[in-house]
Design a protein around this motif. Sequence first.
Motif, mmCIF file in Angstrom:
data_model
loop_
_atom_site.group_PDB
_atom_site.id
_atom_site.type_symbol
_atom_site.label_atom_id
_atom_site.label_comp_id
_atom_site.label_asym_id
_atom_site.label_seq_id
_atom_site.Cartn_x
_atom_site.Cartn_y
_atom_site.Cartn_z
ATOM 1 N N ALA A 90 26.833 -14.031 -10.692
ATOM 2 C CA ALA A 90 28.138 -14.627 -10.982
ATOM 3 C C ALA A 90 28.848 -14.960 -9.672
ATOM 4 O O ALA A 90 28.970 -14.132 -8.780
ATOM 5 C CB ALA A 90 28.982 -13.653 -11.794
ATOM 6 N N ILE A 91 29.298 -16.184 -9.574
ATOM 7 C CA ILE A 91 30.042 -16.629 -8.398
ATOM 8 C C ILE A 91 31.507 -16.262 -8.608
ATOM 9 O O ILE A 91 32.064 -16.540 -9.675
ATOM 10 C CB ILE A 91 29.882 -18.149 -8.207
ATOM 11 N N PRO A 92 32.131 -15.633 -7.619
ATOM 12 C CA PRO A 92 33.550 -15.314 -7.765
ATOM 13 C C PRO A 92 34.359 -16.577 -8.076
ATOM 14 O O PRO A 92 34.043 -17.664 -7.587
ATOM 15 C CB PRO A 92 33.932 -14.743 -6.394
ATOM 16 N N GLU A 93 35.382 -16.425 -8.878
ATOM 17 C CA GLU A 93 36.141 -17.577 -9.352
ATOM 18 C C GLU A 93 37.101 -18.163 -8.329
ATOM 19 O O GLU A 93 37.556 -19.286 -8.489
ATOM 20 C CB GLU A 93 36.913 -17.199 -10.626
ATOM 21 N N HIS A 94 37.418 -17.434 -7.305
ATOM 22 C CA HIS A 94 38.374 -17.923 -6.306
ATOM 23 C C HIS A 94 37.865 -19.229 -5.688
ATOM 24 O O HIS A 94 36.676 -19.343 -5.357
ATOM 25 C CB HIS A 94 38.575 -16.862 -5.224
ATOM 26 N N PRO A 95 38.724 -20.223 -5.515
ATOM 27 C CA PRO A 95 38.300 -21.523 -4.973
ATOM 28 C C PRO A 95 37.638 -21.438 -3.592
ATOM 29 O O PRO A 95 36.804 -22.269 -3.257
ATOM 30 C CB PRO A 95 39.600 -22.334 -4.887
ATOM 31 N N ALA A 96 37.999 -20.435 -2.806
ATOM 32 C CA ALA A 96 37.402 -20.313 -1.471
ATOM 33 C C ALA A 96 35.888 -20.163 -1.561
ATOM 34 O O ALA A 96 35.150 -20.712 -0.735
ATOM 35 C CB ALA A 96 38.011 -19.124 -0.728
#
Length: 138
Positions: A70-76
């Motif tokens: 899972a990729i963290p949701e934060h745009p960075a």
Amino acid sequence: MIRPEPVRSLLDKITAREQAIAAETEQVRVRLDELTALLCELEQEAENLRITRKTVLALGGEPDPRPQPAIPEHPAYQQILAVFAEEQKPLRARDLCQALDLDITPKNIENTRHKLKRLVSRGILAEPEPGLFTLLRA
């Protein structure tokens, strides 16, 4: 100038402590180098096993049964992964800061390095050598 005995004794103690610290510091540096080398070997072996798994599954025509990380949701994180996809080469935290038009300051570099380490821990990036990050191929 001859120093009084208490001062000379104190200076001798300081000198002895400095020498002891220098010797201990060198021992820690040697151990740190050993641990860094071991970490690199283990990370490389883990990466080799991931590649082997992927190859075996591809040759057998089977999909990988493991869940995708899972990729963290934060745009960075999305921006970081976009840079890796565009660059198609290993990058350092400083390189990412430049690519993302961030000021090259210790704070930005460390924050970026932290995000890269998080992506490594999630199996999205690999760190083939300390401080060098690469995108794992799906």
